[in-house]
Write a protein that holds these residues in place. Structure first.
Motif, PDB file in Angstrom:
ATOM      1  N   UNK A 274      10.647  -1.781  -7.780  1.00 35.36           N
ATOM      2  CA  UNK A 274      11.612  -2.713  -8.372  1.00 35.36           C
ATOM      3  C   UNK A 274      13.007  -2.339  -7.881  1.00 35.36           C
ATOM      4  N   UNK A 275      13.753  -3.348  -7.454  1.00 30.34           N
ATOM      5  CA  UNK A 275      15.068  -3.065  -6.867  1.00 30.34           C
ATOM      6  C   UNK A 275      16.024  -4.230  -7.083  1.00 30.34           C
ATOM      7  N   UNK A 276      17.319  -3.923  -7.007  1.00 33.12           N
ATOM      8  CA  UNK A 276      18.377  -4.945  -7.005  1.00 33.12           C
ATOM      9  C   UNK A 276      18.977  -4.973  -5.604  1.00 33.12           C
ATOM     10  N   UNK A 277      19.013  -6.169  -4.999  1.00 32.84           N
ATOM     11  CA  UNK A 277      19.465  -6.287  -3.603  1.00 32.84           C
ATOM     12  C   UNK A 277      20.347  -7.530  -3.455  1.00 32.84           C
ATOM     13  N   UNK A 278      21.467  -7.423  -2.713  1.00 31.81           N
ATOM     14  CA  UNK A 278      22.294  -8.619  -2.466  1.00 31.81           C
ATOM     15  C   UNK A 278      21.494  -9.700  -1.739  1.00 31.81           C
ATOM     16  N   UNK A 279      21.670 -10.954  -2.172  1.00 27.18           N
ATOM     17  CA  UNK A 279      20.906 -12.051  -1.577  1.00 27.18           C
ATOM     18  C   UNK A 279      21.192 -12.191  -0.082  1.00 27.18           C
TER      19      UNK A 279
ATOM     20  N   UNK B 265       0.845  -1.202   0.000  1.00 28.45           N
ATOM     21  CA  UNK B 265       0.000   0.000   0.000  1.00 28.45           C
ATOM     22  C   UNK B 265       0.880   1.251   0.000  1.00 28.45           C
ATOM     23  N   UNK B 266       0.381   2.327  -0.663  1.00 32.89           N
ATOM     24  CA  UNK B 266       1.170   3.551  -0.848  1.00 32.89           C
ATOM     25  C   UNK B 266       1.817   4.073   0.433  1.00 32.89           C
ATOM     26  N   UNK B 267       1.090   3.941   1.556  1.00 29.25           N
ATOM     27  CA  UNK B 267       1.601   4.563   2.788  1.00 29.25           C
ATOM     28  C   UNK B 267       2.881   3.914   3.306  1.00 29.25           C
ATOM     29  N   UNK B 268       3.209   2.716   2.809  1.00 30.26           N
ATOM     30  CA  UNK B 268       4.429   2.038   3.271  1.00 30.26           C
ATOM     31  C   UNK B 268       5.609   2.253   2.326  1.00 30.26           C
ATOM     32  N   UNK B 269       5.397   2.950   1.206  1.00 30.22           N
ATOM     33  CA  UNK B 269       6.437   3.067   0.188  1.00 30.22           C
ATOM     34  C   UNK B 269       7.743   3.628   0.753  1.00 30.22           C
ATOM     35  N   UNK B 270       7.666   4.738   1.512  1.00 28.11           N
ATOM     36  CA  UNK B 270       8.873   5.366   2.063  1.00 28.11           C
ATOM     37  C   UNK B 270       9.643   4.427   2.966  1.00 28.11           C
ATOM     38  N   UNK B 271       8.920   3.715   3.826  1.00 22.65           N
ATOM     39  CA  UNK B 271       9.570   2.767   4.745  1.00 22.65           C
ATOM     40  C   UNK B 271      10.276   1.656   3.978  1.00 22.65           C
TER      41      UNK B 271
ATOM     42  N   UNK C   9      17.400   0.450   1.046  1.00 22.93           N
ATOM     43  CA  UNK C   9      18.692   1.154   1.063  1.00 22.93           C
ATOM     44  C   UNK C   9      19.576   0.633   2.191  1.00 22.93           C
ATOM     45  N   UNK C  10      18.949   0.356   3.350  1.00 21.87           N
ATOM     46  CA  UNK C  10      19.728  -0.159   4.486  1.00 21.87           C
ATOM     47  C   UNK C  10      20.241  -1.574   4.214  1.00 21.87           C
ATOM     48  N   UNK C  11      19.640  -2.247   3.239  1.00 18.89           N
ATOM     49  CA  UNK C  11      20.075  -3.603   2.857  1.00 18.89           C
ATOM     50  C   UNK C  11      21.031  -3.554   1.653  1.00 18.89           C
ATOM     51  N   UNK C  12      21.583  -2.377   1.385  1.00 21.95           N
ATOM     52  CA  UNK C  12      22.499  -2.168   0.261  1.00 21.95           C
ATOM     53  C   UNK C  12      21.797  -2.361  -1.086  1.00 21.95           C
TER      54      UNK C  12
END
Length: 687
Positions: A634-639, A603-609, A615-618
């Motif tokens: 959509x994001x790229x994140x280390x496994x 839901x939109x209200x959680x987007x910022x969190x 970002x904190x997960x690199x």
């Protein structure tokens, strides 16, 4: 048989977790006399959720099946789970149905997960109807849920049964097309009455909207409607059924299944509006051929699920695609090129089975004792008229855990138990990882894997421990170098001699390993060149920095020497290995980590969190898009950073977030992460 099939229905429930699919199914079975007691999911006594894991979770962890009779017509139902952990086989289960009853919670409205589930339904072109359930609960908001059908899911909804009252005052429904009110009495009975005065304007608006949407599905009817301003009830009803079957419109009704309110309207809608097996388009084969959904066509069945009964028996659930089948029929499995013989056909009614003593045709869902060489996803057909259904793709597994037994004996029992489970649930994958030496169980999420392990432990009395899997890091060279690998060993008698010069250089990510032979003039005989290559590859596979395979580099062997007596393949293999180790030392080696491509809907209200958390997960956010209150990121994140993402996302979004992820590429680890990994590797070696 044609008349019987014309009135037969085969449908599947779909919708997000907690919408009340199992409770609606229970209400239908109660109203049709299959059960004499209206069970409750909260009490753990429904007909379709009978596994101990379902009672514990308070929801479905596997599909349930039943058959019932309504007005002397046979209907088959499939009750699907809503939790994404248990939807790995959902495309197969939808393939077994001719239509869908989509369920939406009147309190929660349309959820992010509904977008994914509804997309799966539409991808198979299945007609559907919607039940907005739980109208008797606090904060129930029918209008909000109804709006979400069009605004979020893109349906063209046609309201057929409007609620009278809400929450504790949900007392009946209005038949919008006929302008009649029905009030709920005890035991699910109804009394007919006048539409309440305060609803008359709303009903008139809903009628206009419904007739307009129905007319739009038929050009001739639309012209008549525009010219005359109205249509006869017969024209509306006939056009409505055709529009539902074609997928143009989706009829909607209100219900409160746990209070047995709305069951009869749902049963009538199923019979009046949903398609029979004779209405569906021909089935498409793997080879592009087509097979009519007709009892007169050659026999074919799709095995869409394997189930284990509470008494340990294994059954294959089949949907009859075409022709007719009966017990003890010899059949052919073209995919496995094997012949089988069906045993006694059985009706499945929750956890019970009853013998099917008749011939059944298209649309029937029946079980047989598990076939020898036939599993979930296979087609069986007549021996002479071969047909293999083009089956839908299943989603990839999202998460893996390493497993160990408490002892060697437990480990053997564990492997047998889990092998059986993977036959029952094809969205589980069991494998032995040669690189990490782990036994890995992969599934759709943490809860899926934990539930599977619980089942295996309970059924087989075996101890199984779950561990986070080892991450498949890779190593690669930082630069280029030219080095010599020279191996000379002299003992009494024949010695060993191999000498090679190699040039190494890194390649682009994902390009793999390349070996180039530039030896001229026979300074190393041709027969020894492959040994140099083998020595390098074997050393690279074992790793030189932290024990992970070295990838994405080119090796050129360009010079060397040999001894006519002492040289051998083994000597040049060792020389190649020595040269590669020396080159790695000279160029330096760095660690690569696997990167996952993730798609997260919240839901939109959680987007910022969520973006802050990524970002904190690199993680690197590639983009996001908001549509009717739901944002897809959509994001790229280390496994390494998302091994336990499912429970974390659930906690951050109150259970409203869903995600998918797949491997994308390898990239270099930041230096502080590399140091940490190397310390862990060193710690393991010391122990």
């Amino acid at each position: 048989m044609q008349d019987m099939l014309r009135n037969q229905r085969t449908f599947a429930f779909a919708g997000s977790s907690g919408a009340g699919k199992t409770t609606i199914a229970e209400m239908l079975l109660f109203n049709t006399g299959v059960t004499t007691r209206l069970g409750s999911v909260d009490s753990g006594n429904t007909m379709l959720d009978y596994e101990p894991e379902e009672t514990k979770k308070g929801g479905s962890v596997q599909p349930g099946f039943s058959v019932y009779s309504w007005n002397k017509n046979r209907h088959f139902l499939i009750d699907n789970p809503g939790d994404s952990n248990f939807l790995g086989e959902f495309p197969y289960l939808l393939t077994a149905a001719d239509s869908v009853i989509y369920t939406v919670d009147a309190v929660e409205g349309v959820k992010p997960q509904d977008k994914k589930i509804w997309k799966d339904v539409r991808s198979l072109n299945l007609p559907a109807m919607v039940v907005i359930n739980k109208l008797d609960r606090e904060r129930a908001d029918f209008n909000q849920a109804f709006s979400g059908l069009q605004d979020v899911l893109g349906m063209k909804p046609v309201l057929l049964y409007m609620p009278i009252g809400a929450e504790a005052d949900f007392q009946g429904v209005v038949d919008v097309l006929n302008g009649t009110a029905y009030f709920f009495q005890d035991e699910g009975t109804l009394t007919q009455g006048d539409v309440p005065a305060e609803l008359q304007d709303q009903v008139a608006e809903a009628y206009e909207a419904a007739v307009e949407n129905i007319a739009e599905s038929d050009e001739e009817l639309m012209e008549k409607y525009l010219e005359e301003g109205e249509l006869s009830p017969e024209e509306v009803q006939s056009a409505l059924r055709q529009a539902v079957i074609s997928g143009e419109v989706v009829p909607v009704c209100a219900a409160a299944a746990s209070a047995n309110k709305g069951g009869r309207q749902i049963l009538s809608m199923i019979h009046d509006l949903l398609p029979s097996p004779l209405d569906r388009q021909p089935w498409e084969g793997e080879d592009g051929s087509q097979r009519e959904s007709s009892p007169d066509a050659p026999m074919a069945c799709f095995v869409f699920k394997s189930i284990t009964t509470p008494f340990g028996g294994q059954l294959s659930m089949m949907r009859v695609l075409s022709g007719t089948i009966a017990s003890d029929l010899p059949v052919n499995n073209p995919g496995k090129d094997s012949k089988e013989k069906l045993g006694q056909l059985q009706w499945v009614i929750g956890k019970k089975q009853e013998p099917c003593k008749e011939e059944v045709g298209p649309g029937a869902l029946v079980a047989v004792a598990k076939l020898k060489n036939t599993g979930t996803g296979d087609t069986i057909c007549a021996e002479k008229d071969t047909f293999q259904l083009k089956k839908p793709k299943l989603p990839p597994q999202l998460l893996s855990y390493a497993l160990t037994g408490a002892s060697k004996e437990d480990e053997d029992k564990m492997m047998m138990a889990l092998q059986k489970l993977t036959e029952e649930d094809t969205s589980l994958k069991l494998e032995h990882n040669e690189e990490t030496r782990d036994i890995l169980l992969s599934g759709m999420g943490q809860l899926h894997i934990e539930t599977a392990v619980e089942k295996a432990k309970r059924r087989n009395k075996v101890e199984i421990n779950l561990h986070a899997p080892k991450i498949p890091y890779r190593e690669t060279l930082k630069g280029s170098a030219e080095v010599q690998g020279r191996y000379k060993k002299q003992t009494g008698g024949r010695g060993q001699f191999g000498d090679c010069w190699i040039r190494v250089q890194p390649k682009e990510r994902g390009e793999g390993y390349e070996f180039v032979n530039q030896i001229v003039g026979g300074v190393i005989p041709k027969t020894f060149i492959p040994a140099v290559d083998q020595g390098i590859q074997e050393t690279a596979q074992k790793g030189v920095l932290a024990g992970y395979p070295v990838v994405d580099f080119q090796v050129t062997v360009f010079d060397g020497s040999y001894h006519s007596v002492d040289s051998s393949e083994m000597a040049f293999k060792i020389a190649g290995s020595m040269a590669f180790k020396k080159a790695a030392e000279k160029t330096g080696v760095t660690l690569l980590e696997p990167i996952m491509k993730m798609s997260i809907s919240v839901p939109d209200e959680y987007m910022g969190d969520i973006i802050g958390d990524l970002s904190s997960r690199r993680g690197k956010v590639l983009g996001y898009e908001s549509d009717q209150g739901i944002t897809e990121i959509n994001a790229l994140v280390p496994v390494a950073e998302v091994l336990r993402y499912a429970p974390d996302l659930r906690a951050m979004t109150g259970g409203q977030g869903v995600f998918t992820m797949e491997f994308d590429h390898y990239q270099e680890c930041p230096s502080h992460i590399q140091e940490k990994i190397l310390e862990e590797v060193k710690g393991h070696e010391e122990h």
